[in-house]
Design a protein around this motif. Structure first.
Motif, mmCIF file in Angstrom:
data_model
loop_
_atom_site.group_PDB
_atom_site.id
_atom_site.type_symbol
_atom_site.label_atom_id
_atom_site.label_comp_id
_atom_site.label_asym_id
_atom_site.label_seq_id
_atom_site.Cartn_x
_atom_site.Cartn_y
_atom_site.Cartn_z
ATOM 1 N N THR A 1 0.813 -1.218 0.000
ATOM 2 C CA THR A 1 0.000 0.000 0.000
ATOM 3 C C THR A 1 0.848 1.270 0.000
ATOM 4 O OG1 THR A 1 -0.110 -0.085 2.410
ATOM 5 C CG2 THR A 1 -1.923 -1.126 1.180
ATOM 6 N N SER A 2 2.129 1.166 -0.289
ATOM 7 C CA SER A 2 3.005 2.325 -0.297
ATOM 8 C C SER A 2 2.625 3.277 -1.424
ATOM 9 C CB SER A 2 4.460 1.872 -0.476
ATOM 10 O OG SER A 2 5.294 2.976 -0.666
ATOM 11 N N SER A 3 2.541 4.578 -1.108
ATOM 12 C CA SER A 3 2.173 5.575 -2.112
ATOM 13 C C SER A 3 3.334 5.971 -3.006
ATOM 14 C CB SER A 3 1.640 6.837 -1.426
ATOM 15 O OG SER A 3 0.480 6.534 -0.699
ATOM 16 N N TYR A 4 4.544 5.986 -2.457
ATOM 17 C CA TYR A 4 5.716 6.425 -3.204
ATOM 18 C C TYR A 4 6.788 5.358 -3.142
ATOM 19 C CZ TYR A 4 3.675 11.049 -3.226
ATOM 20 O OH TYR A 4 2.845 12.107 -3.417
ATOM 21 N N GLY A 5 7.037 4.745 -4.265
ATOM 22 C CA GLY A 5 8.130 3.790 -4.339
ATOM 23 C C GLY A 5 7.868 2.506 -3.573
ATOM 24 N N ARG A 6 8.934 1.756 -3.380
ATOM 25 C CA ARG A 6 8.861 0.455 -2.730
ATOM 26 C C ARG A 6 9.306 0.594 -1.270
ATOM 27 N NH1 ARG A 6 11.668 -3.009 -6.303
ATOM 28 N NH2 ARG A 6 9.696 -3.138 -7.378
ATOM 29 N N VAL A 7 8.526 0.009 -0.373
ATOM 30 C CA VAL A 7 8.824 0.035 1.052
ATOM 31 C C VAL A 7 8.719 -1.390 1.585
ATOM 32 C CG1 VAL A 7 8.084 0.893 3.311
ATOM 33 C CG2 VAL A 7 7.966 2.396 1.311
ATOM 34 N N TYR A 8 9.631 -1.739 2.489
ATOM 35 C CA TYR A 8 9.628 -3.058 3.124
ATOM 36 C C TYR A 8 9.432 -2.899 4.621
ATOM 37 C CZ TYR A 8 11.802 -4.837 -1.155
ATOM 38 O OH TYR A 8 12.066 -5.187 -2.446
ATOM 39 N N GLU A 9 8.676 -3.821 5.195
ATOM 40 C CA GLU A 9 8.605 -3.932 6.650
ATOM 41 C C GLU A 9 9.663 -4.967 7.017
ATOM 42 O OE1 GLU A 9 5.371 -4.418 10.270
ATOM 43 O OE2 GLU A 9 4.803 -5.074 8.251
ATOM 44 N N VAL A 10 10.719 -4.536 7.710
ATOM 45 C CA VAL A 10 11.848 -5.422 7.992
ATOM 46 C C VAL A 10 11.719 -6.114 9.349
ATOM 47 C CG1 VAL A 10 13.447 -4.242 6.462
ATOM 48 C CG2 VAL A 10 13.277 -3.512 8.845
ATOM 49 N N GLU A 11 10.961 -5.530 10.239
ATOM 50 C CA GLU A 11 10.593 -6.107 11.531
ATOM 51 C C GLU A 11 9.200 -5.589 11.831
ATOM 52 O OE1 GLU A 11 13.435 -4.730 14.415
ATOM 53 O OE2 GLU A 11 14.978 -6.149 13.786
ATOM 54 N N ASP A 12 8.563 -6.144 12.824
ATOM 55 C CA ASP A 12 7.222 -5.705 13.170
ATOM 56 C C ASP A 12 7.220 -4.202 13.447
ATOM 57 O OD1 ASP A 12 4.485 -5.977 13.714
ATOM 58 O OD2 ASP A 12 4.872 -6.180 15.869
ATOM 59 N N GLY A 13 6.538 -3.439 12.575
ATOM 60 C CA GLY A 13 6.420 -1.998 12.750
ATOM 61 C C GLY A 13 7.630 -1.183 12.333
ATOM 62 N N VAL A 14 8.637 -1.806 11.705
ATOM 63 C CA VAL A 14 9.833 -1.096 11.247
ATOM 64 C C VAL A 14 9.849 -1.131 9.725
ATOM 65 C CG1 VAL A 14 12.352 -1.026 11.276
ATOM 66 C CG2 VAL A 14 11.102 -1.722 13.337
#
Length: 190
Positions: free
Chosen positions: A8-21
């Protein structure tokens, strides 16, 4: 299971690397955090003739060609024999443009360049498409709050190379490419 991509990222690619990070990808950081190189801005203006829709169509073709070449390289690295047909729709979808023989020709040229490099350097593959990230901290701050997917890690002449496949006409001395590989190296070394 982490890391996982945030769809659901609006800009570019985002990863969740740990819970809430959450960490943005290296390419997202570079796209929104560095200026567009002058040669690329000039090319975008010239090819679009000031027409935003035309720019999107042409960018779509270049992007699809790059994605097709990238996918074909991965298949080659995984031992698959590749046959390039004359039908560009075997490799691209043609979103916003009509693929032609020139589309197939660009794909062939990209693969030939890769194979020339491969045959000349004779690399030994260590990893393909590896997601690099680090949750190392210093004084409660993440040292490298970004992540990236490196196309290939290989040994060449006894040295480890981190490689990212590019299909741009200009790759030498492009600051964003240097930064991308520098950031990958930081993550790898971490």
């Amino acid at each position: 299971v982490y890391p996982k991509i945030v769809k659901t990222s609006s800009y570019g690619r985002v990863y969740e690397v740990e819970d809430g990070v959450y960490f943005p990808s290296v390419t997202t950081v570079l796209k929104y955090g560095t200026p567009t190189p002058e040669f690329l801005m000039k090319w975008m203006i010239e090819q679009s003739k000031g027409d935003y829709a035309r720019h999107l169509n042409h960018s779509g073709e270049a992007s699809e060609i790059g994605t097709a070449i990238h996918s074909l390289i991965e298949r080659i690295l995984n031992g698959e024999e590749i046959k390039i047909t004359d039908d560009p729709l075997d490799f691209v979808k043609g979103r916003g443009y009509y693929p032609t023989y020139n589309t197939t020709l660009a794909i062939r040229k990209g693969l030939m360049s890769f194979l020339a490099f491969w045959n000349h350097k004779n690399p030994t593959v260590e990893e393909i498409e590896v997601l690099l990230y680090s949750t190392d901290q210093y004084e409660d701050q993440y040292m490298f709050p970004f992540c990236g997917r490196c196309d290939l890690i290989a040994q060449i002449d006894g040295d480890r190379w981190l490689l990212d496949f590019k299909t741009s006409k200009k790759v030498k001395d492009v600051l964003n490419y240097k930064l991308q590989l520098t950031m990958y190296t930081m993550l790898w070394n971490s």
